[in-house]
Enzyme design. Sequence first.
Site, short mmCIF file in Angstrom:
data_model
loop_
_atom_site.label_atom_id
_atom_site.label_comp_id
_atom_site.label_asym_id
_atom_site.label_seq_id
_atom_site.Cartn_x
_atom_site.Cartn_y
_atom_site.Cartn_z
N TRP A 197 36.02 106.96 32.93
CA TRP A 197 35.91 107.03 31.47
C TRP A 197 37.25 107.52 30.88
CZ3 TRP A 197 36.31 111.42 28.28
CH2 TRP A 197 36.09 111.15 26.92
N ASP A 369 29.73 104.26 12.55
CA ASP A 369 29.48 104.41 13.99
C ASP A 369 28.21 105.23 14.20
OD1 ASP A 369 30.17 105.34 16.94
OD2 ASP A 369 31.65 103.80 16.47
N ASP A 370 28.06 105.78 15.35
CA ASP A 370 26.86 106.52 15.80
C ASP A 370 26.43 107.57 14.76
OD1 ASP A 370 24.92 107.58 17.35
OD2 ASP A 370 26.22 108.15 19.01
N LYS A 479 28.98 97.02 16.42
CA LYS A 479 29.59 97.59 17.64
C LYS A 479 28.44 97.89 18.59
CE LYS A 479 32.33 101.56 19.16
NZ LYS A 479 33.07 102.72 18.66
N TRP A 480 28.40 97.19 19.71
CA TRP A 480 27.30 97.30 20.68
C TRP A 480 27.75 98.21 21.81
CZ3 TRP A 480 23.67 92.73 22.18
CH2 TRP A 480 22.87 93.08 23.28
N ASP A 481 27.22 99.42 21.79
CA ASP A 481 27.64 100.44 22.76
C ASP A 481 26.65 100.53 23.92
OD1 ASP A 481 29.12 102.53 23.78
OD2 ASP A 481 29.03 103.77 21.98
N MET A 482 27.04 101.17 25.01
CA MET A 482 26.16 101.37 26.19
C MET A 482 26.74 102.57 26.92
SD MET A 482 25.82 100.61 29.72
CE MET A 482 24.52 100.15 30.81
N ASN A 483 26.09 103.74 26.74
CA ASN A 483 26.78 104.98 27.11
C ASN A 483 26.35 105.65 28.39
OD1 ASN A 483 28.88 105.81 25.18
ND2 ASN A 483 27.26 105.43 23.70
N CYS A 531 31.18 97.36 23.82
CA CYS A 531 31.66 98.72 24.06
C CYS A 531 30.72 99.31 25.10
CB CYS A 531 31.59 99.52 22.75
SG CYS A 531 31.96 101.27 22.90
N ASP A 553 37.76 104.73 25.06
CA ASP A 553 37.62 105.84 24.11
C ASP A 553 38.90 106.64 24.02
OD1 ASP A 553 35.11 105.41 23.21
OD2 ASP A 553 34.13 106.85 24.54
C1 DGJ Z 1 31.10 105.77 22.84
C2 DGJ Z 1 32.03 104.83 22.16
O1 DGJ Z 1 32.97 104.35 23.05
C3 DGJ Z 1 32.65 105.54 20.98
O2 DGJ Z 1 33.62 104.72 20.38
C4 DGJ Z 1 31.59 105.92 20.01
O3 DGJ Z 1 31.01 104.77 19.46
C5 DGJ Z 1 30.55 106.78 20.70
N1 DGJ Z 1 30.08 106.19 21.91
C6 DGJ Z 1 29.39 107.03 19.79
O4 DGJ Z 1 28.36 107.70 20.40
#
Ligand code: DGJ
Length: 795
Positions: A197, A369-370, A479-483, A531, A553
């Site tokens: 990361w 964003d979030d 923006k389609w995130d996956m954390n 993302c 990030d």
């Molecule tokens: C991870 C993304 O990479 C960031 O840019 C941001 O959108 C955060 N998540 C939000 O939780």
Amino acid sequence: MIRQQGRFFHLCDGAISYILEILDDGTPGHVYFGAAMADLELEDLEYMARRCGKSTGTVKAIAGTSFSLADQMLEYPVYGTTSFLEPALAMEQEGMPLYLRLAYTGFEIRDGKEKSMPGPQTRPDPKAQSLILHLADRDAQVEVDLSYTIYMQGATVVRSAKITNLANCPRNLTHAASGVLNVRDTGWNWIHLNGSWARERQIVEQALVPGTAVIESLTGASSHQCNPWNALVKSPDSPASCQGDNNLAYGCNLVYSSNFKAQADINEFGLLRVMEGIHPLTFGWTLQPLASFQTPEMLLFCSIEGLDGLSRVSSRFLRDHLINPNFVYKRRPVCLNSWEAVYFTLNEQNLLELAREAAKCGIDCFVVDDGWFGHRDLDNSSLGDWYPDQKKFPSGLDAFARQIRSLGMQFGLWFEPEMISEDSELYGKHPQWAVKPPAGQYSVGRSQLVLDFSCPEVVEYIFRQMCQVIESTKLSYIKWDMNRSITEAYSQYLAQEKEGQKEFFYRYIYGVYALYEKLTEAYPDVLIEGCAAGGGRFDPGILYYSPQIWTSDNTDAFDRLKIQCATSLAYPLSTLSNHISQFPSHQTGRTFTSEFQKDVALFGIFGYELNLIEDHRFSPADLTGQIGQYRQMEPAILHGDFYHLASPFASNEPAVALYWDGKRPQSAPKTASNSHQVLSKQEQAFVGFYQTLSSLHSIYRPALPLPFLADGQYLIQPLQAQSSMQLHLDLEEENPGKQTSDSQSARNMEPEVIRGQLLRHDGLRKPVKNNGSNRNVAQFIGDFQAMIMELKKIG
Ligand code: DGJ
């Protein structure tokens, strides 16, 4: 063009030739992959396939002969044969291995490429051609079709395999790799992209020795740790370097976004192969009678211009034949994203203040964003509840979006569709939709669980929720995130359907693709930026839908030089989303001049992640000027070729170049949606010079050759957006103490006219400090200096 000649098949796209043969026992073997050779006769092919037998000491495939698969280059190795390397294909019946002897039964040559399976794949093209080799083991009742597609001048072979069970009982696939790249000779280095990361895709180069080297992902995404792209280059000090083809380079990639494995094996005979496909450790597939399984596509690239040439082959190929064609050559919105500006403290009021500033600067799209949904004040709740937080948007999110549009900007929103928080209404209603074992412990990442996208009902539910928001806000960008990575991959849905849990990862990612498919079909004009906690899912599977991906990030411009350099070895610049972000860097605490940040971010899709109210480094005129510069470079970013002139991994003075001859690529359709506002008919080149740390003793290398330039005269000057130049002058009059490095450079460096031949062979002079004696050359003094020079052909 594809030709069958005797036992040979010759695929030639004008740039490369790929030749395979049918071996004595009917197994497809490999002959050649390299520079195109037109009009080969059968006797030429026989000559090329001639080899010294090496099979002494091996087990023979055909009794009474010296024929063994061990010393052959195999197109699709099978478990349990005389080839002892890991197989591409292995199958079982009732837990017992099937010992397959797949032999050639026929072939088809198909004109054009068609969509042959669900999910991402190279695009239909009437000018492409495919070879389908039919293989079968009649006793075992298994058929395998190997498919090879070439696109004219693509320098790429697209491979996949389709496995069919003809028996009247189920069989289990345990290994189903997509393909193999066979390479002759020794002395190759394997290049791949390793990271974590905020440190995605760092270049790793390893000398290959006999044995197996592996890159893989087991995270449920293509991952931060490894990328499915990898390449083979000749090691400069290997014996192979006397062989005259040192600039030959090969690359592989996989059109798949989940667990993969790529392995480079050198066997006892020095034969090298790279095999790539779905990771067999987390894969198993039940093939019911008459059912087939088709693997994702593997892309095999070849260049005779070394690694850098290979990067251009792969970038052009992905642009022309894979990436979402609605956007790939289209002007992109410059976004201001709210994340680093306000994080979870967002509300209607602070966002509107930000948006008003953004509108003054010429930002095209305002992205929330979030934190806009459910009751998400931190990262521990509400995923799955995709409705606006009333407290933060008392007038409604749709009204807020209207205000953004009335400011002249598009509206964009963040989603994390694949996730669920335990603190959410969705979890209260459907706890069985979370991926976790029915009993016992489970892991939690960023306080969230993963939604079971192997279940079509879950995908449909999230789609409906997203549709409501998309339609009520009329958004233009997602923006389609996956954390988080996937652990304890247990699906209650698969258990209920009596499907094996080993099918989970494959079915999950095809659930993700299904949602992408539904959204892109329903809203073809909505741009979806990929993302995954930064760049944790940067691969051809996602690029099929998302024309751009949040690169990392980590927006520290120094770190970004490396991340962007490595990412652009595998992917076109137009897929890298780069923002100027907060100061000092929120990730590293480092400080930069805004010009350094901008000159790094400009090589990609440019945007901002800034609190414009609090950040006093920029005036609206500064931002307008920067966006003007981006617009000048954008046609070359979308259409052009990228050159890595000096690597930030090896040099304190990295440099890059972007070149576009002004012609639209043949395959880019001339539709309105592809038209570019400032579409230039003129040749364009931009060279980015950087000095990371100031050093008195840096290696003196005064100029960098620009191999792509033609003869003729080039006007060279620092990049200055026409629309911004006047603004800079106004600014200086108002505030004579404040100098941007653009204006400083402009003063130090007069435009020059230099001949292309000279720039091509001797090189463009670098704007580095040189004892202060070189007039007319802008000087880099201090750390983190940068300058972009623009070259225009004037005669
Ligand atoms: C991870 C993304 O990479 C960031 O840019 C941001 O959108 C955060 N998540 C939000 O939780």
